[in-house]
Scaffold this motif. Sequence first.
Motif, mmCIF file in Angstrom:
data_model
loop_
_atom_site.group_PDB
_atom_site.id
_atom_site.type_symbol
_atom_site.label_atom_id
_atom_site.label_comp_id
_atom_site.label_asym_id
_atom_site.label_seq_id
_atom_site.Cartn_x
_atom_site.Cartn_y
_atom_site.Cartn_z
ATOM 1 N N ARG A 34 0.848 -1.216 0.000
ATOM 2 C CA ARG A 34 0.000 0.000 0.000
ATOM 3 C C ARG A 34 0.875 1.256 0.000
ATOM 4 N NH1 ARG A 34 -2.978 -3.113 3.918
ATOM 5 N NH2 ARG A 34 -4.944 -3.877 3.007
ATOM 6 N N TYR A 35 1.905 1.237 0.846
ATOM 7 C CA TYR A 35 2.752 2.422 0.968
ATOM 8 C C TYR A 35 3.497 2.698 -0.341
ATOM 9 C CZ TYR A 35 6.527 5.444 2.598
ATOM 10 O OH TYR A 35 7.408 6.478 2.748
ATOM 11 N N LEU A 36 4.087 1.660 -0.923
ATOM 12 C CA LEU A 36 4.853 1.857 -2.153
ATOM 13 C C LEU A 36 3.956 2.156 -3.344
ATOM 14 C CD1 LEU A 36 7.507 -0.975 -1.704
ATOM 15 C CD2 LEU A 36 7.842 1.480 -1.416
ATOM 16 N N SER A 37 2.736 1.603 -3.337
ATOM 17 C CA SER A 37 1.800 1.910 -4.425
ATOM 18 C C SER A 37 1.408 3.371 -4.395
ATOM 19 C CB SER A 37 0.562 1.026 -4.309
ATOM 20 O OG SER A 37 0.893 -0.318 -4.451
ATOM 21 N N ALA A 38 1.270 3.905 -3.170
ATOM 22 C CA ALA A 38 0.907 5.325 -3.050
ATOM 23 C C ALA A 38 2.009 6.226 -3.573
ATOM 24 C CB ALA A 38 0.595 5.647 -1.588
ATOM 25 N N LEU A 39 3.241 5.758 -3.551
ATOM 26 C CA LEU A 39 4.361 6.571 -4.032
ATOM 27 C C LEU A 39 4.583 6.461 -5.532
ATOM 28 C CD1 LEU A 39 7.035 5.908 -1.261
ATOM 29 C CD2 LEU A 39 5.577 7.908 -1.522
ATOM 30 N N ASP A 40 3.885 5.540 -6.181
ATOM 31 C CA ASP A 40 4.117 5.322 -7.610
ATOM 32 C C ASP A 40 3.929 6.585 -8.449
ATOM 33 O OD1 ASP A 40 3.256 1.824 -8.345
ATOM 34 O OD2 ASP A 40 5.129 2.802 -7.771
ATOM 35 N N PRO A 41 2.884 7.426 -8.184
ATOM 36 C CA PRO A 41 2.725 8.631 -9.017
ATOM 37 C C PRO A 41 3.908 9.583 -8.920
ATOM 38 C CG PRO A 41 0.701 8.131 -7.843
ATOM 39 C CD PRO A 41 1.733 7.240 -7.274
ATOM 40 N N LEU A 42 4.662 9.491 -7.819
ATOM 41 C CA LEU A 42 5.797 10.387 -7.633
ATOM 42 C C LEU A 42 7.095 9.827 -8.221
ATOM 43 C CD1 LEU A 42 5.088 11.363 -3.910
ATOM 44 C CD2 LEU A 42 4.335 12.537 -5.988
ATOM 45 N N ARG A 43 7.065 8.567 -8.642
ATOM 46 C CA ARG A 43 8.276 7.938 -9.173
ATOM 47 C C ARG A 43 8.396 8.169 -10.666
ATOM 48 N NH1 ARG A 43 9.186 1.881 -6.818
ATOM 49 N NH2 ARG A 43 9.145 2.336 -4.575
ATOM 50 N N PRO A 44 9.623 8.113 -11.201
ATOM 51 C CA PRO A 44 9.780 8.109 -12.666
ATOM 52 C C PRO A 44 9.101 6.870 -13.247
ATOM 53 C CG PRO A 44 11.875 8.540 -11.577
ATOM 54 C CD PRO A 44 10.909 8.160 -10.496
ATOM 55 N N ALA A 45 8.681 6.976 -14.488
ATOM 56 C CA ALA A 45 7.925 5.885 -15.118
ATOM 57 C C ALA A 45 8.715 4.586 -15.155
ATOM 58 C CB ALA A 45 7.507 6.297 -16.532
ATOM 59 N N GLU A 46 10.062 4.716 -15.319
ATOM 60 C CA GLU A 46 10.857 3.504 -15.457
ATOM 61 C C GLU A 46 11.198 2.857 -14.120
ATOM 62 O OE1 GLU A 46 13.562 7.078 -15.391
ATOM 63 O OE2 GLU A 46 11.729 6.454 -16.414
ATOM 64 N N SER A 47 10.786 3.425 -13.016
ATOM 65 C CA SER A 47 11.135 2.864 -11.708
ATOM 66 C C SER A 47 9.889 2.590 -10.874
ATOM 67 C CB SER A 47 12.075 3.805 -10.955
ATOM 68 O OG SER A 47 11.437 5.051 -10.711
ATOM 69 N N ALA A 48 8.881 2.046 -11.513
ATOM 70 C CA ALA A 48 7.654 1.707 -10.777
ATOM 71 C C ALA A 48 7.929 0.573 -9.810
ATOM 72 C CB ALA A 48 6.554 1.322 -11.761
ATOM 73 N N MET A 49 7.051 0.433 -8.843
ATOM 74 C CA MET A 49 7.216 -0.591 -7.828
ATOM 75 C C MET A 49 7.191 -1.989 -8.453
ATOM 76 S SD MET A 49 4.726 -1.706 -4.724
ATOM 77 C CE MET A 49 3.806 -2.718 -5.873
ATOM 78 N N SER A 50 8.069 -2.856 -7.953
ATOM 79 C CA SER A 50 8.097 -4.251 -8.375
ATOM 80 C C SER A 50 7.710 -5.122 -7.194
ATOM 81 C CB SER A 50 9.494 -4.642 -8.875
ATOM 82 O OG SER A 50 9.580 -6.036 -9.059
ATOM 83 N N LEU A 51 6.874 -6.108 -7.451
ATOM 84 C CA LEU A 51 6.479 -7.019 -6.376
ATOM 85 C C LEU A 51 7.674 -7.814 -5.842
ATOM 86 C CD1 LEU A 51 3.105 -8.414 -7.744
ATOM 87 C CD2 LEU A 51 3.437 -6.782 -5.877
ATOM 88 N N LEU A 52 8.747 -7.956 -6.640
ATOM 89 C CA LEU A 52 9.913 -8.680 -6.180
ATOM 90 C C LEU A 52 10.693 -7.915 -5.120
ATOM 91 C CD1 LEU A 52 11.194 -10.138 -9.581
ATOM 92 C CD2 LEU A 52 9.780 -11.238 -7.843
ATOM 93 N N GLU A 53 10.305 -6.637 -4.894
ATOM 94 C CA GLU A 53 10.926 -5.862 -3.825
ATOM 95 C C GLU A 53 10.283 -6.142 -2.466
ATOM 96 O OE1 GLU A 53 11.487 -1.970 -6.744
ATOM 97 O OE2 GLU A 53 10.519 -1.778 -4.804
ATOM 98 N N ILE A 54 9.116 -6.723 -2.468
ATOM 99 C CA ILE A 54 8.333 -6.886 -1.244
ATOM 100 C C ILE A 54 8.870 -8.062 -0.439
ATOM 101 C CG2 ILE A 54 6.029 -7.197 -0.305
ATOM 102 C CD1 ILE A 54 6.514 -4.579 -1.867
#
Length: 815
Positions: A34-54
């Motif tokens: 939830r926290y990282l998904s909320a930050l997605d709009p603030l990230r560059p397009a090429e660095s979206a959240m990956s589930l492998l980071e969880i």
Amino acid sequence: MARAHRQRAGGGAWRGSMSQVEIIVGRGWKEDVRYLSALDPLRPAESAMSLLEIRDIIDIVVDGTNLTASIPEEAIFGVVGGLLEGLVALSQGTRTKVILEFPHEPWELVLVARDRQLFVSAYSLGRDKQVVARDLPIDAAAFVGALTEAAEELLRELFGISERFSSERYVRQLSQWLGVLKRGRQLSYGAAVPIAREPLADRASATSSTEGLTLGYELVSEDAGLRGYHGEQIFDLHALLFPGTLRAELGDATVLLSPHYPFLAMGSLLERARQLLSHLEARSEERLELIEPLPYLNLKVRDDGPRWEVDISGERWSVSPTECLDRMLTLSELFVQDLIELNPRLELNQRFVDLDDEVQKLRQWHRDLCGNDVYHDAPEAYLRAQGHMQPEEFRAAPSPGFAWPLSQVHTLFPRARWEYRRAGMDLSTTRLVGSGLLLSTPISTVMLDARSGQELWLWGEARSPVEARGRARAAGPWVVVAEGQGRVRWLDAASGAPAGSVALGTGFGALKEVAYYPAEGLLVVASDQGKMACVDLDARAVRWRFAVGPARFSALIFDGPLICARTTEGHLIALSPSQGQVLWRVRIGGHSEKGVMVHQGRYYAVTHDTHHRGSTVHACYPFTGRSVWQIRLAGWVCGAPSFIDQWMVVPVERHGQVSLCGIALEAVQPQVSWRIDLLSAGLYEPTPAVAVDLGGQWHGVVRTDRGETTCFRVDDGAIRWQATPARETLLLYGNLDLFTIGDALISVGEDVMVRDLRSGRRLHTFEAMESPEQALLSAPFQLILGEQATEQGEEDVLAAWSVDHFMAVLEGGGG
């Protein structure tokens, strides 16, 4: 996101007919998503959240054993996805083993399909090398059920956070693997494939020092992981976690070095050896105390004055540093060799290769620090002082010849000239000495007239207990005879009259080689027990003695003012014949029966690597012992190397194929320049290459035990001609050496064949002896053949055939 405390959530828990499996995933990961998904709009397009980071806790429990209890947090989607993918591959039969590497922790989880069962293993790759389970049998249906249930729960909770995750590529892939496993109700895991092979006995090896320290190991040869490895996984530690033990004997006490996992224990033993070598190299005066525990190894080492104290399970033993390290490394070498013999495909396993490389590096380090390599750096001064010391060869036999070019002879008329019979002759040491033929029997030494076969003299008064093979050797004007109990006698080679005798002491039984140095009247005698002595013939006294310890001489050469010996422990040693002083000593290692060779001012030796079935050619400078170059050959040197001009011709066997390899000795970087494949039965060695000059170019001729004769140009290996027997020859008994006379080649087998050297055309053939085991060519054109008796009590035979008469057609003539 690391947390001090994690809540555990439910996952999959299934009980099968064989085992109970639970896969439990923590709950904290949803907050991270939830926290990282909320930050997605603030990230560059090429660095979206990956589930492998969880990351979160994931517990995989089989029959109460938590395989992942030591892993704090892991990439849960990566672990679950890896397990799903692996089970799909196993169920479909595309793989028989799956190794799952945890993304963030140095751990591996292994699933093996074997005999319609699943086996699970879990172990750490870190320094502690913790093994939680190895080949733990599990119920396939229970494991699949627990995993699919855990995966469904993960996806359900993920979609509850946001439906957009359903469009992610990795989520779609997870769903696809999950669907395959859910649909496959009757999955076949590792269907049994019958392999016809005999069961192997467990392997055990040990190495002992002279100081009472013995190290050994035992391993289970029929371990399925070890024997079943076929290179599917390059980094496969699982295949090397076979059961076994490491043991030690300290005096009379037997102690356990390691109770299980000998491969891991051997890695720890090498780590301890590296620590000890570092201490030796630093020459530190600080106290040595290596007592920290190492994985699966119970071995402590402390200072004990100039020695080391080895402590194993409270048992202590004092040993020299060199002996201690040598035993540790020798045990490792035996271990590696045993494994590669059990399964040669382990050379494809990088985990095994890393251990092998470490063994070789530490052995080289040990040789550099503890070895006794000594070089001679004053060759000019030595030559000025000792250059007059030249060995006198025994009287050379006259060179064979023929009155007419054999290629122009129409018919040869060979005739039996003489026959000599005596029981127990050693045909292998029969030699032409001038116009005589020297041979040994169990009770006498005999010199025959090579032309008539009559006994010129016989020496048999001493009734020597030494066997015929090592009883007599010729050197200059003398024939040296071993009389047993360390005594040798020298006889006049022409008359057989005794000229003197001397007692050399224990260890001087059978003779290896002898040499005579007329400049100072010295006779150097080397025994087959690794001992050498120099006798002053005028004083009839021993001037010096030399011994190589427990080793023996595998070969010796007397080359000008040098005696070069090769020992069975892998050393080359150069001695002064006048004083017996060791000029240089170098360790070349390995094993070989090819001895040491000299050619155009250099010494050559071949070593065999029994582990990799490879060979190495060493070249060194005679007066310093320093290396000129080394060449590694992919194969086993299977015959005597030959030297033709500036080339070395070496027969090499690899995977059953015998080839001739040509090495340009004077090249900037010598290497194998050409190869010629030969037809061989693999029982007898190819003959040494006979050097012939054809049209101003050097050629060589060899024959194999299948009767194939090959003439080749030395510069490029081009085949000039090749001849095979008229009828199929499965085996050419003995494969005796080739001879040349003028423009003809003479070979001895079931018959005597004369060929044209330029074309290989058969010129003449005649029958002489049915199964000759020795062949000598004497002047002018006489073949002396030897045949061993086939029945006990029968006499061995030496017989000579001479070719004195022939018929040739002369062109032209009166009309």
